[in-house]
Scaffold this active site. Structure first.
Site, PDB file in Angstrom:
ATOM      1  N   LYS A 154      90.532 -16.116 -18.576  1.00 26.68           N
ATOM      2  CA  LYS A 154      89.147 -16.068 -19.018  1.00 26.68           C
ATOM      3  C   LYS A 154      88.610 -17.495 -19.159  1.00 26.68           C
ATOM      4  O   LYS A 154      89.441 -18.387 -19.300  1.00 26.68           O
ATOM      5  CB  LYS A 154      89.032 -15.309 -20.338  1.00 26.68           C
ATOM      6  CG  LYS A 154      89.721 -16.051 -21.509  1.00 26.68           C
ATOM      7  CD  LYS A 154      89.447 -15.400 -22.812  1.00 26.68           C
ATOM      8  CE  LYS A 154      88.455 -16.149 -23.634  1.00 26.68           C
ATOM      9  NZ  LYS A 154      88.871 -17.489 -24.119  1.00 26.68           N
ATOM     10  N   ASP A 241      83.306 -17.425 -25.561  1.00 28.01           N
ATOM     11  CA  ASP A 241      84.727 -17.771 -25.760  1.00 28.01           C
ATOM     12  C   ASP A 241      85.528 -16.616 -26.356  1.00 28.01           C
ATOM     13  O   ASP A 241      86.638 -16.340 -25.901  1.00 28.01           O
ATOM     14  CB  ASP A 241      84.810 -19.004 -26.681  1.00 28.01           C
ATOM     15  CG  ASP A 241      86.218 -19.552 -26.765  1.00 28.01           C
ATOM     16  OD1 ASP A 241      86.919 -19.529 -25.743  1.00 28.01           O
ATOM     17  OD2 ASP A 241      86.619 -20.012 -27.860  1.00 28.01           O
ATOM     18  N   HIS A 246      87.821 -10.968 -26.380  1.00 29.85           N
ATOM     19  CA  HIS A 246      88.704 -10.468 -27.441  1.00 29.85           C
ATOM     20  C   HIS A 246      88.019  -9.435 -28.348  1.00 29.85           C
ATOM     21  O   HIS A 246      88.579  -8.382 -28.635  1.00 29.85           O
ATOM     22  CB  HIS A 246      89.198 -11.616 -28.333  1.00 29.85           C
ATOM     23  CG  HIS A 246      89.754 -12.785 -27.570  1.00 29.85           C
ATOM     24  ND1 HIS A 246      90.382 -12.652 -26.367  1.00 29.85           N
ATOM     25  CD2 HIS A 246      89.793 -14.111 -27.858  1.00 29.85           C
ATOM     26  CE1 HIS A 246      90.762 -13.847 -25.938  1.00 29.85           C
ATOM     27  NE2 HIS A 246      90.414 -14.746 -26.823  1.00 29.85           N
ATOM     28  N   LYS A 329      84.225 -21.006 -35.500  1.00 24.95           N
ATOM     29  CA  LYS A 329      85.170 -22.122 -35.642  1.00 24.95           C
ATOM     30  C   LYS A 329      84.861 -22.904 -36.907  1.00 24.95           C
ATOM     31  O   LYS A 329      83.745 -22.861 -37.423  1.00 24.95           O
ATOM     32  CB  LYS A 329      85.011 -23.072 -34.457  1.00 24.95           C
ATOM     33  CG  LYS A 329      85.326 -22.434 -33.105  1.00 24.95           C
ATOM     34  CD  LYS A 329      86.684 -22.844 -32.641  1.00 24.95           C
ATOM     35  CE  LYS A 329      87.014 -22.321 -31.267  1.00 24.95           C
ATOM     36  NZ  LYS A 329      88.426 -22.051 -31.089  1.00 24.95           N
TER      37      LYS A 329
HETATM   38  C1  BG6 Z   1      90.975 -18.242 -27.053  1.00 21.38           C
HETATM   39  C2  BG6 Z   1      89.766 -19.091 -27.286  1.00 21.38           C
HETATM   40  O1  BG6 Z   1      90.721 -17.287 -26.055  1.00 21.38           O
HETATM   41  O2  BG6 Z   1      91.306 -17.563 -28.257  1.00 21.38           O
HETATM   42  C3  BG6 Z   1      90.023 -20.084 -28.407  1.00 21.38           C
HETATM   43  O3  BG6 Z   1      89.441 -19.783 -26.099  1.00 21.38           O
HETATM   44  C4  BG6 Z   1      90.484 -19.371 -29.647  1.00 21.38           C
HETATM   45  O4  BG6 Z   1      88.861 -20.850 -28.684  1.00 21.38           O
HETATM   46  C5  BG6 Z   1      91.644 -18.441 -29.319  1.00 21.38           C
HETATM   47  O5  BG6 Z   1      90.901 -20.352 -30.576  1.00 21.38           O
HETATM   48  C6  BG6 Z   1      92.017 -17.588 -30.492  1.00 21.38           C
HETATM   49  O6  BG6 Z   1      93.194 -16.897 -30.187  1.00 21.38           O
HETATM   50  P1  BG6 Z   1      94.229 -16.521 -31.307  1.00 21.38           P
HETATM   51  O7  BG6 Z   1      95.308 -15.779 -30.606  1.00 21.38           O
HETATM   52  O8  BG6 Z   1      94.707 -17.814 -31.917  1.00 21.38           O
HETATM   53  O9  BG6 Z   1      93.488 -15.705 -32.305  1.00 21.38           O
END
Ligand code: BG6
Length: 471
Positions: A154, A241, A246, A329
């Site tokens: 992605k 992002d 997600h 963030k």
């Molecule tokens: C990624 C994003 O896909 O997922 C990041 O690009 C983010 O910015 C990350 O920090 C978060 O993933 P996880 O598994 O740490 O929750």
């Protein structure tokens, strides 16, 4: 237990095959920090047979030894010789057709199955796919029963239009069942478990609708900033992002219709149908204080580093159930959780201040499933209070496999359940674009680092008489 999905037995069988794992962008960050360490873990756990070769493709002029030495900080010394023996370094510029022909000649010396992993900036996805097609690496070998697959990271495009174009190019070279669009959240145990939990526990599935569910909350906050990804983040923001992928994926698993069978096509179809019914009611856009001081971001950037939204599902089962989402963030804590809040008991015979039932799935900082209920406080009177049952993975399982390890195995097995299909991607871009259009010209609300985000994110939920729930 009845399992129709490809499982471990088949997994063992798949490892009997000769597979070339070809990584484009092998000298980059993703390959170093994620792919190679996970491939190493798989090799170490003997999940990877000797018949799996890793071909690292990069543009840098490295000898094999020079390339391998860049992994010293990731691979323990005692395992380097055996792990490194399966890696080859192939110098090639993947946008140059002649160099791709050389790669094809090199790989063509045998009829191994091939997995092409695109660990490169998204701008190169199309050209790599096109060139793989031109040098016929998109074909497997029917005589040797060998496949050819492509794995794409992605973000898959930056909006629906670019995603459609990218899909058009990729699908002109590869068939959909050869394409693995990675979303690492789909490899997370607790995310997979939302599906398992829903469809293997009748007591919940029967109340999984707007008659019983009041609202849903999805929180994915992070305490880190954009790190060294200024150039990337400044053109994507939180919405692209993490929301487009997600968060939408988690919502779709949580609210999709029960698939007819435990099979990838049924599951992906139902997820897509669900995503198509997501609409947005309100959005808050935020940016952390000091974002403009990050390297490689525009000094006047209005990109979002925080999003809160109220979504509404139009599906008959969930019509009217609000889904509150909050992600961003540089907030006070790293927390990923989903809470399903049930409607209060009608005409309760008890008085008192106890909440409605809540079912929670916590993904970070630990993996838990919790059920909040009300019960009696021990004593002579009849006082009702909030109580909680909690299932913590830590108490039952050791260290869980990383998401990438699981997804790499799925890819080897040809199991596409945890990868997004074209129509699923299109549907998630459609709702993302709607939000993007709403906020693109809006100046973000600046929030202090380490806070819970803009206060407007409270208003979005408080104006409905609800509040954010942290489990
Ligand atoms: C990624 C994003 O896909 O997922 C990041 O690009 C983010 O910015 C990350 O920090 C978060 O993933 P996880 O598994 O740490 O929750």
């Amino acid at each position: 237990m009845k399992l129709s999905m490809k499982t471990f037995d088949l997994c063992e069988k798949a490892f009997e095959e000769n597979i070339d794992f070809i990584i484009f962008g092998a000298t980059g960050d993703l390959a170093h920090k994620k792919l190679f360490p996970d491939l190493y873990n798989l090799a170490k756990d003997a999940k990877f047979s000797e018949r799996i070769r890793i071909i690292a493709v990069g543009r840098k002029d490295f000898t094999k030894d020079e390339f391998l030495s860049t992994f010293n900080e990731f691979i323990p010394e005692e395992d380097r010789i055996s792990f490194f023996s399966r890696i080859e370094y192939f110098k090639a510029d993947f946008s140059n057709l002649d160099e791709m022909k050389l790669l094809a000649d090199y790989l063509g010396k045998n009829c191994n199955s091939r997995i092409f992993y695109l660990a490169v900036p998204p701008a190169f996805y199309s050209i790599i796919a096109e060139n793989l097609g031109k040098v016929k690496l998109n074909y497997g070998c029917s005589k040797h029963n060998a496949f050819s697959r492509i794995v794409i990271e992605k973000p898959f495009g930056i909006d629906l239009k670019s995603s459609l174009e990218l899909n058009k190019t990729i699908l002109s070279v590869f068939h959909e069942d050869q394409v693995y669009r990675i979303d690492h959240y789909l490899g997370k145990e607790p995310v997979e478990n939302i599906f398992a939990f829903r469809f293997s526990n009748n007591i919940f599935e029967n109340i999984w609708n707007n008659k019983f569910i009041d609202s849903i909350q999805v929180i994915a906050t992070e305490d880190i900033g954009i790190e060294k990804r200024g150039a990337f983040y400044d053109s994507t923001g939180t919405l692209i992002d993490v929301f487009q992928n997600h968060i939408i994926q988690m919502i779709s698993i949580l609210t999709m219709e029960k698939p007819t069978r435990f099979q990838e096509s049924f599951i992906r179809t139902n997820k897509t149908n669900l995503i198509k019914q997501l609409t947005v009611s309100s959005v808050v856009k935020g940016q952390y204080a000091g974002y403009h001081d990050e390297p490689n971001v525009a000094p006047d950037s209005i990109i979002d580093t925080f999003i809160a939204a109220k979504l509404v599902l139009q599906s008959p089962k969930f019509k009217g159930v609000p889904i509150y989402v909050k992600a961003g963030k540089m907030l006070s804590e790293k927390k990923t959780q989903i809470v399903v809040i049930f409607k209060p008991t009608i005409r309760s015979i008890f008085e008192g201040d106890f909440s409605s039932n809540m079912l929670s799935f916590q993904i970070h900082p630990s993996f838990n499933i919790g059920l909040n209920f009300a019960g009696k406080v021990p004593g002579f009177d009849y006082t009702i209070t909030n109580m909680k049952m909690n299932y913590s993975y830590d108490n039952y399982y050791g260290e869980l496999k990383s998401e990438y390890e699981k997804l790499l195995i799925d890819c080897i097995l040809g199991n596409q359940m945890n990868f997004a299909r074209t129509d699923e991607i299109n549907a998630s871009w459609k709702i993302t674009d709607t939000i993007k259009d709403k906020i693109k010209n809006i100046t973000p609300i600046i929030y202090p680092q380490g806070s819970t985000g803009p206060t407007e994110a409270e208003t979005i939920i408080k104006s409905d008489g609800r509040s954010w729930i942290y489990i």
